[in-house]
Scaffold this active site. Structure first.
Site, PDB file in Angstrom:
ATOM      1  N   LYS A 126       1.018   4.190  -2.731  1.00 50.51           N
ATOM      2  CA  LYS A 126       0.765   5.611  -2.426  1.00 50.51           C
ATOM      3  C   LYS A 126       1.929   6.479  -2.892  1.00 50.51           C
ATOM      4  O   LYS A 126       1.724   7.603  -3.360  1.00 50.51           O
ATOM      5  CB  LYS A 126       0.538   5.796  -0.918  1.00 50.51           C
TER       6      LYS A 126
ATOM      7  N   TYR B 183       0.841  -1.210   0.000  1.00 54.70           N
ATOM      8  CA  TYR B 183       0.000   0.000   0.000  1.00 54.70           C
ATOM      9  C   TYR B 183       0.874   1.257   0.000  1.00 54.70           C
ATOM     10  O   TYR B 183       0.617   2.210  -0.742  1.00 54.70           O
ATOM     11  CB  TYR B 183      -0.878  -0.078   1.244  1.00 54.70           C
TER      12      TYR B 183
END
Ligand SMILES: NC(=O)c1ccc[n+]([C@@H]2O[C@H](COP(=O)([O-])OP(=O)(O)OC[C@H]3O[C@@H](n4cnc5c(N)ncnc54)[C@H](O)[C@@H]3O)[C@@H](O)[C@H]2O)c1
Length: 264
Positions: free
Chosen positions: A157, A153
């Site tokens: 990002k 993740y």
């Protein structure tokens, strides 16, 4: 009323930061398309916007599905006549540490968090360019800037920041700005927080100790930043990353304590 006559699309607008953003933009005059994979969530936000006197329409589907994205954009243009603002707010994470992540799990975190935002931007940009301009705000995370676990993740990002810059540079000349908001801990019903709360009901109180402002964030803290970046008053703000984290990443007070103690 910075958004009078404007139309916004908020992905994952059914809950948390997305819902707060939809409510905020609508409160300033925007008509908002609330996209969400959960019909109940999307309809809940639409009802909340209507109850507050605003205009919103739901679009049910996933940011990973091109047909669903096309349908959301068609809702914006068909129901409200245009599309001025895209808020890429959906993300997914389930893997806390590098060890043990399977390739399919890594891909899934990237698919939802980064590829989904790219698909939405890709679909929205031609309409924004054709109508003379627009603004995209991508919701990043402090995880994209420093290590806080959830490495797939976090990498997605960080990639989203790069995508933000690419859109800013390539589409700035065509009237479309792109910026990112990177939140710190925000108290929401996100599955990862629900799981952590189950393990430790005091998790937000504990995390608040790391925040110089003395608390974790609220969805409305992020909505306010989005509302600034997507508004015309931010016309010269393009390709930036606005970190909204109460000062979490501004420094390392524990290390500073050690440094200062050594000096004395
Ligand atoms: N909550 C935090 O602490 C925090 C911190 C930093 C960044 N963020 C970022 O903020 C954004 C929103 O987080 P949140 O905590 O408000 O989440 P949330 O779980 O409260 O809300 C997300 C919404 O998106 C919907 N959704 C999930 N998958 C979808 C998909 N594939 N397609 C369409 N809709 C989908 C959900 O149904 C839900 O309504 C995310 O990008 C997240 O990474 C959150």
């Amino acid at each position: 009323m910075r958004y009078a006559d404007k139309v916004a699309m908020v992905t994952g607008g059914g809950d948390g930061i997305g819902r707060a953003t939809a409510l905020r933009l609508a409160s300033e005059g925007a008509a908002v398309v609330v996209t969400d994979i959960s019909p109940e969530a999307a309809h809940g936000t639409v009802a909340a916007v209507a109850a507050a006197g605003g205009r919103a329409a739901p679009s049910i589907g996933s940011v990973t599905n091109e047909a669903d994205i096309a349908a959301a954009i068609a809702t914006a243009r068909g129901t409200f006549g245009r599309l001025d603002v895209l808020v890429n707010n959906v993300a997914f994470t389930n893997q806390p540490v590098l060890e043990g992540i399977e390739p399919a799990e890594w891909d899934r975190e990237f698919e939802v968090t980064l590829r989904g935002a790219w698909l939405c931007a890709r679909a929205a940009l031609p309409h924004m360019v054709a109508q003379g301009g627009g603004a995209i705000v991508n919701i990043g995370s402090v995880n994209g800037l420093m290590y806080f676990g959830n490495p797939a993740y976090s990498a997605a990002k960080a990639g989203l920041l790069s995508l933000t810059r690419s859109i800013a540079v390539e589409y700035g000349p065509k009237g479309v700005r792109a910026n990112m908001v990177s939140p710190g801990t925000i108290r929401t019903n996100a599955p990862s927080w629900t799981a952590r709360l189950k393990r430790d009901p005091k998790v937000f109180e504990k995390l608040a100790r790391w925040y110089p402002v003395g608390r974790v964030g609220r969805p409305t803290d992020i909505a306010a930043a989005v509302a600034f970046l997507a508004a015309d008053e931010a016309a010269f703000v393009n390709g930036t990353n606005l970190v909204v984290d109460g000062g979490l990443t501004a420094g390392m007070p524990v290390m500073a304590d050690e440094l200062l103690a050594e000096r004395e």
